[in-house]
Scaffold this motif. Structure first.
Motif, short mmCIF file in Angstrom:
data_model
loop_
_atom_site.label_atom_id
_atom_site.label_comp_id
_atom_site.label_asym_id
_atom_site.label_seq_id
_atom_site.Cartn_x
_atom_site.Cartn_y
_atom_site.Cartn_z
N GLY A 163 0.82 -1.21 0.00
CA GLY A 163 0.00 0.00 0.00
C GLY A 163 0.84 1.25 0.00
N THR A 164 1.92 1.23 0.78
CA THR A 164 2.83 2.38 0.85
C THR A 164 3.48 2.63 -0.50
OG1 THR A 164 3.24 1.94 3.19
CG2 THR A 164 4.83 3.33 2.05
N SER A 165 3.97 1.57 -1.12
CA SER A 165 4.63 1.70 -2.42
C SER A 165 3.66 2.22 -3.48
CB SER A 165 5.19 0.35 -2.87
OG SER A 165 6.18 -0.08 -1.98
N ALA A 166 2.43 1.72 -3.47
CA ALA A 166 1.43 2.16 -4.45
C ALA A 166 1.15 3.65 -4.30
CB ALA A 166 0.15 1.35 -4.31
N ALA A 167 1.01 4.12 -3.06
CA ALA A 167 0.73 5.54 -2.83
C ALA A 167 1.91 6.41 -3.26
CB ALA A 167 0.40 5.78 -1.36
N LYS A 168 3.12 5.95 -2.97
CA LYS A 168 4.30 6.72 -3.39
C LYS A 168 4.39 6.80 -4.91
CE LYS A 168 7.24 5.90 0.63
NZ LYS A 168 8.46 5.22 1.14
N TYR A 169 4.10 5.69 -5.58
CA TYR A 169 4.13 5.67 -7.04
C TYR A 169 3.11 6.65 -7.62
CZ TYR A 169 3.67 4.06 -11.84
OH TYR A 169 3.61 4.00 -13.22
N LEU A 170 1.89 6.62 -7.11
CA LEU A 170 0.86 7.54 -7.62
C LEU A 170 1.24 8.98 -7.36
CD1 LEU A 170 -2.46 5.72 -6.66
CD2 LEU A 170 -1.50 6.03 -8.94
N ALA A 171 1.81 9.25 -6.19
CA ALA A 171 2.20 10.62 -5.86
C ALA A 171 3.30 11.11 -6.80
CB ALA A 171 2.67 10.69 -4.41
N GLU A 172 4.17 10.19 -7.21
CA GLU A 172 5.26 10.56 -8.11
C GLU A 172 4.78 10.73 -9.55
OE1 GLU A 172 9.04 8.24 -9.97
OE2 GLU A 172 8.80 8.09 -7.80
N LYS A 173 3.94 9.82 -10.01
CA LYS A 173 3.52 9.82 -11.42
C LYS A 173 2.26 10.64 -11.69
CE LYS A 173 6.67 6.94 -12.86
NZ LYS A 173 7.74 7.32 -13.73
N TYR A 174 1.38 10.74 -10.70
CA TYR A 174 0.07 11.39 -10.91
C TYR A 174 -0.24 12.33 -9.75
CZ TYR A 174 -0.22 7.49 -14.15
OH TYR A 174 0.04 6.59 -15.15
N ALA A 175 0.68 13.19 -9.41
CA ALA A 175 0.56 14.05 -8.24
C ALA A 175 -0.72 14.89 -8.22
CB ALA A 175 1.78 14.96 -8.13
N ASP A 176 -1.19 15.33 -9.37
CA ASP A 176 -2.36 16.21 -9.43
C ASP A 176 -3.67 15.46 -9.64
OD1 ASP A 176 -0.72 18.42 -9.08
OD2 ASP A 176 -0.39 18.63 -11.23
N ALA A 177 -3.62 14.13 -9.72
CA ALA A 177 -4.83 13.35 -10.01
C ALA A 177 -5.74 13.25 -8.79
CB ALA A 177 -4.43 11.94 -10.46
N LYS A 178 -7.00 13.07 -9.07
CA LYS A 178 -7.96 12.77 -8.03
C LYS A 178 -8.01 11.25 -7.89
CE LYS A 178 -10.36 16.98 -8.42
NZ LYS A 178 -9.60 17.77 -7.47
N THR A 179 -7.94 10.75 -6.66
CA THR A 179 -7.81 9.32 -6.43
C THR A 179 -8.98 8.80 -5.62
OG1 THR A 179 -5.41 9.63 -6.34
CG2 THR A 179 -6.25 7.57 -5.46
N ALA A 180 -9.47 7.62 -6.01
CA ALA A 180 -10.49 6.91 -5.22
C ALA A 180 -9.85 5.60 -4.75
CB ALA A 180 -11.73 6.63 -6.05
N LEU A 181 -10.04 5.27 -3.50
CA LEU A 181 -9.47 4.05 -2.93
C LEU A 181 -10.56 3.00 -2.81
CD1 LEU A 181 -7.31 2.41 -1.40
CD2 LEU A 181 -7.88 3.72 0.64
N PHE A 182 -10.39 1.88 -3.51
CA PHE A 182 -11.32 0.75 -3.44
C PHE A 182 -10.58 -0.39 -2.78
CE2 PHE A 182 -14.32 1.44 -7.31
CZ PHE A 182 -14.43 2.77 -7.01
N TYR A 183 -11.25 -1.07 -1.84
CA TYR A 183 -10.60 -2.24 -1.24
C TYR A 183 -11.63 -3.20 -0.64
CZ TYR A 183 -11.20 -0.17 3.43
OH TYR A 183 -11.72 0.36 4.57
N ASN A 184 -11.19 -4.43 -0.44
CA ASN A 184 -12.03 -5.49 0.13
C ASN A 184 -12.01 -5.34 1.65
OD1 ASN A 184 -13.18 -7.83 1.08
ND2 ASN A 184 -12.07 -9.19 -0.30
N SER A 185 -13.08 -4.81 2.21
CA SER A 185 -13.15 -4.59 3.65
C SER A 185 -13.45 -5.87 4.42
CB SER A 185 -14.21 -3.54 3.98
OG SER A 185 -15.49 -4.00 3.57
N GLY A 186 -13.79 -6.94 3.72
CA GLY A 186 -14.05 -8.22 4.37
C GLY A 186 -12.80 -9.07 4.51
N ASP A 187 -11.66 -8.51 4.14
CA ASP A 187 -10.41 -9.25 4.14
C ASP A 187 -9.37 -8.46 4.94
OD1 ASP A 187 -8.47 -11.25 2.91
OD2 ASP A 187 -7.63 -9.34 2.20
N THR A 188 -8.79 -9.07 5.95
CA THR A 188 -7.83 -8.39 6.81
C THR A 188 -6.62 -7.90 6.04
OG1 THR A 188 -8.53 -9.78 8.65
CG2 THR A 188 -6.46 -8.61 8.92
#
Length: 117
Positions: free
Chosen positions: A13-38
């Protein structure tokens, strides 16, 4: 007595966020995830923490509770409703069906002068 212990790998998760911040700093982001899975929840939490630290613009967080889910239309539509785009013709937003509420206006410019909309 048995205990179930789940470990998550927050580096994904940390790596993904850093990558997006580097490549798409001005983009609007939506976070989707499986909340039924730890594991998925742990990765999403790590992503959200790093996204905040990296100043990513997370406009929405949506969840689903089953890995077998293949349609995310409801989540995408809810996320789109929270995105507003400022443009030449004003602000674009989306309705509950995922359609643009205010269509863009085309401007006619000829020889550097405004002619019509």
């Amino acid at each position: 007595m048995h205990h179930k212990v789940c470990f998550t790998d927050p580096t994904m998760g940390t790596s993904a966020a850093k990558y997006l911040a580097e490549k798409y700093a001005d983009a609007k982001t939506a976070l989707f995830y499986n909340s039924g899975d730890t594991y998925g929840s742990g990765v999403a939490d790590a992503f959200a923490r790093q996204a905040k630290a990296s100043k990513l613009d997370i406009v929405d967080t949506e969840t689903f509770k089953d890995d077998s889910v293949t349609c995310f239309t409801n989540q995408l539509t809810r996320a789109m409703r929270k995105i507003k785009i400022e443009g030449l013709t004003g602000e674009l937003t989306w309705n509950d069906e995922g359609q643009v509420e205010k269509p863009a206006t085309a401007y006619v410019i000829q020889d550097g002068k405004y002619i019509a909309a």
